[in-house]
Design a protein around this motif. Structure first.
Motif, mmCIF file in Angstrom:
data_model
loop_
_atom_site.group_PDB
_atom_site.id
_atom_site.type_symbol
_atom_site.label_atom_id
_atom_site.label_comp_id
_atom_site.label_asym_id
_atom_site.label_seq_id
_atom_site.Cartn_x
_atom_site.Cartn_y
_atom_site.Cartn_z
ATOM 1 N N ALA A 431 0.849 -1.183 0.000
ATOM 2 C CA ALA A 431 0.000 0.000 0.000
ATOM 3 C C ALA A 431 0.882 1.230 0.000
ATOM 4 O O ALA A 431 1.994 1.214 0.544
ATOM 5 C CB ALA A 431 -0.939 0.015 1.205
ATOM 6 N N VAL A 432 0.403 2.286 -0.617
ATOM 7 C CA VAL A 432 1.108 3.559 -0.649
ATOM 8 C C VAL A 432 0.099 4.665 -0.411
ATOM 9 O O VAL A 432 -1.113 4.449 -0.449
ATOM 10 C CB VAL A 432 1.828 3.777 -2.006
ATOM 11 C CG1 VAL A 432 2.927 2.741 -2.210
ATOM 12 C CG2 VAL A 432 0.826 3.738 -3.159
ATOM 13 N N GLY A 433 0.618 5.883 -0.177
ATOM 14 C CA GLY A 433 -0.290 6.999 0.057
ATOM 15 C C GLY A 433 -0.916 6.929 1.421
ATOM 16 O O GLY A 433 -0.476 6.190 2.305
ATOM 17 N N THR A 434 -1.973 7.683 1.606
ATOM 18 C CA THR A 434 -2.602 7.757 2.923
ATOM 19 C C THR A 434 -4.054 7.324 2.941
ATOM 20 O O THR A 434 -4.558 6.926 3.977
ATOM 21 C CB THR A 434 -2.531 9.197 3.461
ATOM 22 O OG1 THR A 434 -3.179 10.075 2.536
ATOM 23 C CG2 THR A 434 -1.079 9.624 3.657
ATOM 24 N N LEU A 435 -4.760 7.382 1.805
ATOM 25 C CA LEU A 435 -6.197 7.128 1.795
ATOM 26 C C LEU A 435 -6.594 6.261 0.612
ATOM 27 O O LEU A 435 -5.905 6.201 -0.404
ATOM 28 C CB LEU A 435 -6.984 8.437 1.709
ATOM 29 C CG LEU A 435 -6.748 9.477 2.805
ATOM 30 C CD1 LEU A 435 -7.453 10.768 2.442
ATOM 31 C CD2 LEU A 435 -7.247 8.963 4.142
ATOM 32 N N PHE A 436 -7.706 5.581 0.760
ATOM 33 C CA PHE A 436 -8.379 4.987 -0.387
ATOM 34 C C PHE A 436 -9.870 5.025 -0.103
ATOM 35 O O PHE A 436 -10.310 5.206 1.027
ATOM 36 C CB PHE A 436 -7.892 3.556 -0.654
ATOM 37 C CG PHE A 436 -8.403 2.539 0.334
ATOM 38 C CD1 PHE A 436 -9.562 1.823 0.078
ATOM 39 C CD2 PHE A 436 -7.724 2.299 1.515
ATOM 40 C CE1 PHE A 436 -10.025 0.892 0.977
ATOM 41 C CE2 PHE A 436 -8.190 1.368 2.427
ATOM 42 C CZ PHE A 436 -9.343 0.656 2.157
#
Length: 563
Positions: A431-436
């Motif tokens: 996973a990458v980033g902060t949100l989905f």
């Protein structure tokens, strides 16, 4: 006859003039010798205010809360009257003032050879009229940089390694015994490699390269075991170089494992400008750099403390404490808890081990920087640093935040085949980033889509990190290290997942790849929050987004390479 008297008068006048000139030359030579004596006395380490010296020192004030200020590592000895056996070789001395001073004692032998040469032991044997002085410049030819400087046997603060591999300091054998150390191997100038170890709680250490070892008897619970590390340039063993950093090397470190990421047994550090996280579990081979204010400006007491609650566990440790002088080339950069100084190596989160585990080994409340010195690669300075997951046998090389199937909500009733398959697949993804964004739950009841956090609360930050294809991301979590997001389209052939559930799986890949960054200085940041449970309530700004529960995260193990 008159001519004879005239000649006699001229001769007498010349003799008187020569006598006056001779006296003047003797005075000039005496003054020059005094300046020479003073210069070489200072250059070679002789301090007339603290000569031959009294082998004593005054113990500093004890640390509040400890029963004994010097339980081990130092033992004060009685003050002895000062004595200067070389006083006759100096033109002036203030030895008598030493009795009233409270300075630290020193062993002074330096300057003897130079002053024997310069005080006229050789030169005064020649009359002022004789200009041939073969030894007049001998002392000037002795390089100060190679002078053994016997005046301060501890001021060099030189480190050494014993034949068994233990680190110590070079010191005379008597001084090693004075501080409770044991000789192991030899150094130059007849000194020994002095290994100092402390095996009790509540002591104070002041020597470089001291080992703090767990007591030979089992540590009782509940209990606290603490040690004070004192930095003060007034101490004779720290007289030469102020200290600006401490490096802790955990030669061995085993305490109780955390409970859902939270330490019961705790090891903590106090008194430093570096905020070190609380750690526990298995940390052999790890290290910490701790910044302190320069001990040349203000004395500093650093506390190392274990807290042990009730519970049955093996608790043992061996921590090497190295005091690093200000200005040294090997100091860690500011705000770097860990610092690596080779072109290749391995970096692990605290408590990571290559073992099969069904419990959480990743520690909560971690927040620190891991820094890497830019090294030479093929005679050129490295332009990028790359990390890849370690080869493991039983453990998980990368496990930070479990990727949920659709977040806290599942798109199928819990316990169904689709729900179980979706959870199992998501738990292997990066996973990458902060949100989905969730998809809407297929009813009844229908639950609207919600935002969910991924690498927001627990993550490894690699600024400018990218894969071989140039796909870039800075925050990494999940169960694989991979910057490439994967959007699973509805109806895609994902093993064991129906087309209905495929769209609910967050972006990510199940394989780890090498991640490189060109941004210098090379560093990573590891951060975790205070819980492994699901976040079901928003409390902005500290808890801005909901998140699913984590499951048996273990942290990370990465091999790094500078290119």
């Amino acid at each position: 006859m008159s001519i004879f008297y005239v000649l006699l008068s001229v001769v007498l006048m010349l003799q008187v003039s020569r006598a006056c000139d001779g006296n003047n030359e003797e005075e000039q030579l005496a003054a020059a010798r005094q300046q020479s004596d003073e210069y070489f006395a200072n250059a070679y380490g002789f301090n007339s205010n603290n000569p031959w010296g009294s082998p004593y020192y005054q113990p500093s004030a004890r640390v509040p809360g400890y029963a004994s200020a010097y339980a081990e590592g130092r033992a004060p000895i009685n003050r002895q009257p000062s004595y200067n056996p070389f006083k006759k070789y100096f033109t002036s001395s203030n030895v008598d003032e030493e009795i009233n001073q409270q300075a630290e004692g020193r062993f002074a032998l330096g300057g003897l050879g130079a002053n024997l040469i310069n005080t006229g032991l050789f030169n005064n044997r020649f009359t002022p009229a004789n200009t041939w002085r073969p030894f007049s410049n001998l002392a000037n030819r002795i390089p100060v940089s190679v002078n053994p400087d016997f005046s301060g046997p501890l001021t060099n603060f030189d480190a050494c390694t014993s034949p068994s591999g233990d680190a110590g300091i070079c010191a005379p054998g008597s001084v090693c015994s004075l501080f409770g150390g044991r000789p192991s191997g030899s150094c130059v100038l007849g000194k020994v490699c002095c290994i100092n170890a402390i095996t009790t709680c509540g002591g104070t250490v002041t020597l470089n390269n001291t080992y703090w070892q767990s007591p030979s008897t089992a540590v009782s619970v509940p209990s606290t075991c603490a040690l004070t590390v004192r930095m003060d340039t007034k101490l004779v063993e720290q007289l030469a170089k102020p200290i600006c950093q401490i490096r802790l090397d955990f030669v061995s470190f085993t305490t109780l494992q955390p409970t859902v990421g939270t330490c019961s047994d705790t090891f903590m550090v106090g008194g430093t400008t570096t905020v070190a996280p609380i750690i526990c579990g298995d940390n052999s081979g790890q290290h910490m750099y701790l910044d302190i204010p320069s001990s040349g400006i203000t004395p500093t007491d650093v506390q190392l403390m274990f807290n042990f609650p009730t519970g049955i566990a093996t608790r043992s440790w061996n921590i090497k404490i190295a005091m690093l002088p200000c200005g040294a080339s090997y100091l860690a950069p500011k705000d770097c808890l860990q610092y690596f100084t080779s072109a290749t190596g391995r970096v692990k989160s605290f408590n990571w081990q290559d073992i099969a585990s069904t419990t959480t080994r990743q520690l909560n409340n971690q927040k620190y920087n891991i820094c890497f010195r830019t090294e030479l690669v093929s005679s050129q300075r490295a332009t990028q640093m790359c990390v890849s997951t370690c080869q493991v046998t039983n453990g998980d090389a990368f496990s930070i935040t479990t990727v949920p199937p659709g977040g806290a909500d599942v798109v199928a009733p819990p316990g169904t085949a689709d729900s179980i398959a979706a959870a199992a697949f998501a738990a292997t993804l990066s996973a990458v980033g902060t949100l989905f964004a969730d998809v809407a739950t297929v009813g009844p009841p229908v639950v609207p889509a919600q935002r969910k956090a991924v690498c927001l609360y627990d993550f490894l930050l690699i600024a400018g990190g990218r894969d071989v294809n140039g796909i870039e991301a800075d925050r990494y979590c999940g169960n694989a290290l991979n910057p490439a997001p994967l959007a699973v389209p509805a109806g895609a052939a994902v093993p064991n997942i129906s087309p209905l559930l495929a769209a609910a799986v967050p972006g990510g890949l199940a394989t780890s790849v090498q991640v490189c960054t060109p941004i210098k200085p090379f560093r990573m940041t590891f951060q975790t929050d205070g819980t492994e449970a699901a976040i079901t309530a928003i409390n902005a700004p500290t808890v801005p987004v909901l998140a699913a529960a984590d499951n048996a995260n273990t942290g990370f193990c990465l091999d790094y390479q500078e290119k």
